[in-house]
Enzyme design. Structure first.
Site, PDB file in Angstrom:
ATOM      1  N   ASP A   1      -3.403 -49.962  47.996  1.00 48.23           N
ATOM      2  CA  ASP A   1      -4.368 -49.377  47.061  1.00 48.23           C
ATOM      3  C   ASP A   1      -3.796 -49.431  45.653  1.00 48.23           C
ATOM      4  O   ASP A   1      -3.007 -50.323  45.328  1.00 48.23           O
ATOM      5  CB  ASP A   1      -4.683 -47.932  47.473  1.00 48.23           C
ATOM      6  CG  ASP A   1      -6.119 -47.535  47.187  1.00 48.23           C
ATOM      7  OD1 ASP A   1      -6.434 -47.325  45.999  1.00 48.23           O
ATOM      8  OD2 ASP A   1      -6.923 -47.455  48.134  1.00 48.23           O
TER       9      ASP A   1
ATOM     10  N   HIS B   1      -7.283 -43.739  42.731  1.00 45.64           N
ATOM     11  CA  HIS B   1      -7.903 -44.019  44.030  1.00 45.64           C
ATOM     12  C   HIS B   1      -6.895 -43.936  45.172  1.00 45.64           C
ATOM     13  O   HIS B   1      -7.163 -43.317  46.217  1.00 45.64           O
ATOM     14  CB  HIS B   1      -8.554 -45.398  43.973  1.00 45.64           C
ATOM     15  CG  HIS B   1      -9.460 -45.710  45.111  1.00 45.64           C
ATOM     16  ND1 HIS B   1      -9.010 -46.330  46.255  1.00 45.64           N
ATOM     17  CD2 HIS B   1     -10.788 -45.511  45.293  1.00 45.64           C
ATOM     18  CE1 HIS B   1     -10.029 -46.502  47.094  1.00 45.64           C
ATOM     19  NE2 HIS B   1     -11.114 -46.011  46.537  1.00 45.64           N
TER      20      HIS B   1
ATOM     21  N   SER C   1     -14.604 -45.805  50.972  1.00 46.24           N
ATOM     22  CA  SER C   1     -13.151 -45.630  50.849  1.00 46.24           C
ATOM     23  C   SER C   1     -12.718 -44.356  51.547  1.00 46.24           C
ATOM     24  O   SER C   1     -11.765 -44.343  52.340  1.00 46.24           O
ATOM     25  CB  SER C   1     -12.748 -45.555  49.373  1.00 46.24           C
ATOM     26  OG  SER C   1     -12.720 -46.815  48.782  1.00 46.24           O
TER      27      SER C   1
END
Length: 821
Positions: free
Chosen positions: A339, A389, A594
């Site tokens: 990520d 994120h 996600s």
């Protein structure tokens, strides 16, 4: 304006006097090519070029596979050598060429067809075993790519061959990318006075970089230096071919910029806007004529699979029993998260000793001294997560605070550890994939396994839907096929809204993988979850496989917030202050596939912990193992990725509703394009002693050979909470080179013979909601509640149509219900 593409004149490539390039039969007539002199198309209207896309696309390749090959087999007069003279890339009779070799014997399986290939081709002059690759396998036909001598002995029936010509090398979207017609998002983000962010999109067009992949030839040096030498020779050849033609204005193409990916045997060509579209397409066409070239494809943009974000305080809602049970915490498990990085100083991940210094490396350095993060792979020398994120995903999976009494902030597997693999970096207000990620992905995932990270979370996807099989999907499938302990969990994508076009077939490019678990998103709130989110990408894949595999909570998910993330978003969180010195305790609530993927990864870690803690006992005689719900360390077992996948999908439960493109609730059912096998439900996947009194049986990595049958027996009982019988079969299939109308190589069938008590007539049950056997999916589930005590169920596993060179495959099987057996 209409122009006629000039043929490429015949010339002898440097360094290889035995070869000369000839014109392939594409395009056959005058075509319209949008030149660089014409204005770019309006962003709200994407022009199509069907007469270009047809010969250069998968459709043309499928025609070769399904039409010409069958015609050759059925018609004695069809002369394949004439087709060779028309279409092959080299003209000398004794030159090595690439063929599509097929076996059309409908009476035998793919493995039997392979054996015939082995008898006729292996040992032929010019045959190269390294370049022998399976490409297609159905009940009727099996095909392979074979590099062999054109002048070798003719093939005997039922084998036939067709030259692998330049047209067949162009993958979907290549022409659009070369002409600057590839669709893209134009994203505009605004912040309102209500302290929320909203994203609006419109569709524009752009030119894409192009990836040219070469055969892995043992006689060629495909290291970085060797790859560069080969490509420079091709550029030089192109310049010579232009001389004396009416395409001399394209001479600038030979100065195009490119980068090398030697591990993938590929060259990435930069698509310069100043380069005429006509010239660039002509250049790609020229490259396709080289026998060394395997494929030409667009380079797809990748992004994090997040949706709109509303930064708010922690909701305090606990995860339901469907995805979390008190006795399982992820202890002893490691999850690798690829990520945007991770905020090491966040309270979810920080160490008790603030003086501990984290380590970054590219060689997979592992440290056990950290409470949470035991591996951090990054090309950069800093730990910041400017996107935020990755920090959010890691918190969903395994976040746990240092302070006591804050259970509401725990991730799904709070005692698990994290191996970070940073593949996105924040540049110019957006996340970009780190250079060479595709080339190095398999390597860095293998470094994660050295840290015992056998579950990998990939909450990222392509920026636009790609429902056909892609090279990224092939990389994922190759990892899982070759490493049976590994499981990769992938976000389906957030392309379900109306802006993205059709809601169905809106998967991201990784989500079409055969072997990974692809995750869609459910709406989740205080009232629970029973509706697929509007934004969640839908299946099926282009060849009709079920996707997503499973759906999980994907809205109102609160987790860690990176201290170094987007400053504009960060300003709205100032009211959430740290209560532990300088340590970051900020959180925010977000939504997207996600988050659903991260929750599934945490749940998968709990399943793996369940087996490793000894809740299940293997059979001493090679039969079905059983899970009692009581932990016993003497029974500790490390499950394969296929067994974890089967366990999760076997227990998944139906979702009643889904939101269509306009946000309106509609009905949905299992195995459809919205929910796949259903919603994650750990309490139905695993028997826990205090919660369950039903049976769980399994086999893991059982070998089955082509044509063999494996049978198991169950007698239905009364007195259990679980009234339905469910059985799920999974196996890891081989990766493909190209997308096709049938992406499955090896077909294993599951069926159940039902003999009702007191009846002499047998009934047959088939998987995935079908009334017949399934030959497309490598997950097959049969579920029925139409059973009574003393009914006899006989699941039959058959190696129906295997194509592997060994003639065997390994499968995993899970069965649950109220039964003996």
């Amino acid at each position: 304006k209409p122009i006629k593409q000039a043929p490429i004149s015949s010339t002898t490539p440097k360094g290889d006097p035995s070869k000369s390039l000839v014109t392939a039969p594409i395009p056959p007539k005058e075509i319209d090519i949008i030149t660089g002199d014409q204005p770019r198309p309006s962003p709200d209207r994407i022009p199509t070029v069907p007469h270009l896309n047809i010969p250069f696309s998968l459709d043309y390749f499928d025609k070769i596979l399904l039409t010409d090959t069958r015609r050759y087999y059925e018609e004695e007069e069809f002369n394949i050598d004439e087709r060779w003279e028309e279409e092959i890339n080299v003209s000398r009779n004794n030159a090595i060429g690439t063929f599509l070799v097929c076996n059309g014997d409908e009476k035998v399986s793919g493995y039997a067809r392979f054996q015939e290939i082995e008898r006729q081709i292996f040992g032929q002059p010019g045959f190269k075993n390294k370049n022998f690759s399976a490409i297609f396998n159905t009940k009727e036909t099996s095909c392979w790519f074979v590099r062999m001598n054109k002048g070798s002995s003719a093939l005997r029936k039922p084998l036939y061959r067709i030259p692998f010509n330049g047209a067949m090398k162009f993958e979907r979207g290549t022409v659009d990318g070369a002409l600057g017609l590839a669709p893209q998002y134009i994203k505009e983000t605004s912040h309102s006075e209500k302290k929320t962010t909203s994203d609006t999109y419109k569709i524009g067009t752009k030119a894409t970089d192009i990836e040219v992949t070469l055969w892995e030839d043992p006689d060629e040096n495909l290291s970085s230096d060797g790859l560069e030498q080969i490509f420079e020779r091709m550029l030089s050849d192109y310049g010579e071919n232009l001389a004396g033609s009416n395409m001399t204005h394209c001479s600038g193409v030979k100065d195009i910029r490119y980068t090398l990916e030697p591990k993938l045997h590929a060259v990435i060509i930069e698509r310069l806007i100043k380069c005429s579209r006509e010239c660039f397409l002509n250049f790609l066409y020229f490259l396709s004529l080289y026998d060394q070239v395997l494929s030409i494809a667009p380079v797809e943009d990748l992004s994090l699979a997040k949706s709109d974000v509303t930064p708010i305080a922690m909701s305090g809602e606990a995860y339901p029993a469907a995805i979390s049970v008190p006795s399982l915490t992820g202890k002893g498990q490691v999850i690798q998260v690829s990520d945007s990085g991770l905020d090491f100083n966040h309270d979810f991940f920080a160490d008790d000793d603030n003086n501990l210094t984290p380590e970054i490396s590219l060689d997979g350095f592992i440290t056990e001294k950290h409470r949470k993060v035991i591996q951090y792979i990054s090309t950069q020398d800093r730990f910041e997560d400017m996107e935020g994120h990755g920090t959010h995903m890691a918190g969903c999976i395994a976040g746990s605070t240092l302070s006591s009494g804050k259970r509401e902030k725990l991730g799904i597997a709070p005692n698990a550890k994290i191996a970070v693999y940073k593949i996105f970096e924040f540049k110019d207000g957006r996340s970009e994939l780190v250079t060479n990620t595709k080339e190095m992905f398999e390597h860095y995932v293998s470094l994660g396994r050295k840290a015992d990270a056998y579950i990998h979370n990939a909450s990222w996807t392509s920026t636009l839907p790609k429902n056909h099989y892609t090279k990224w999907a092939a990389i994922v499938d190759s990892i899982l096929f070759n490493n049976h302990m590994q499981l990769i969990i992938i976000a389906a994508g957030n392309h379900g809204k109306k802006i993205d076009g059709e809601q169905e077939k809106s998967l991201g490019m990784l989500g079409v993988s055969k072997n990974a678990i692809t995750v869609g998103a459910l709406e989740w709130g205080k009232s629970g979850y029973n509706c697929v989110a509007q934004f969640s990408s839908r299946g099926p894949t282009a060849d009709g496989r079920i996707k997503p595999d499973i759906v999980g909570p994907g809205t109102n998910i609160t987790s860690a917030f990176s201290q170094s993330a987007n400053p504009e978003l960060k300003n709205y969180l100032k009211t959430i202050t740290s209560t532990n010195g300088d340590r970051n305790e900020w959180t925010f609530t977000g939504m997207g596939t996600s988050q659903a993927t991260a929750i599934l990864s945490g749940t998968a870690a709990l399943v793996r912990e369940y087996f490793m803690d000894g809740y299940c006992k293997l059979s001493k005689y090679g039969g079905l193992g059983s899970c009692t719900g009581q932990a016993d360390q003497r029974n500790t077992y490390k499950p394969s990725g296929a067994l974890i996948k089967a366990t999760l999908l076997n227990g998944a439960q139906p979702v009643k509703n889904s939101r269509d493109q306009d946000g309106i609730k509609i009905r949905t059912k299992v195995y459809d394009s919205h929910q796949g096998f259903g919603a994650v439900n750990l309490s139905r996947s695993l028997p826990i002693n205090t919660q369950s009194n039903w049976q769980f049986r399994f086999v893991d990595q059982q070998t089955i050979t082509d044509g063999d049958n494996h049978k198991f027996y169950f007698i239905i009982q009364e007195g259990c909470d679980l009234k339905e019988f469910s059985i799920t079969l999974t196996w890891m299939d081989e990766a493909r080179i190209f997308s096709s109308t049938h992406d499955l190589f090896n077909d294993i069938d599951l069926s159940v013979k039902l003999d009702r008590f007191g009846s002499s007539k047998s009934e047959w049950l088939y998987p995935n909601g079908l009334g017949v056997k399934d030959n497309k999916n490598n997950v097959e589930r049969i579920r029925t509640s139409d059973i009574s005590a003393k009914d006899r169920l006989t699941p039959i596993i058959k190696g129906a149509n295997l194509m592997s060179q060994s003639g065997s495959m390994k499968y995993s099987l899970v069965a649950t219900g109220c039964f003996t057996g």
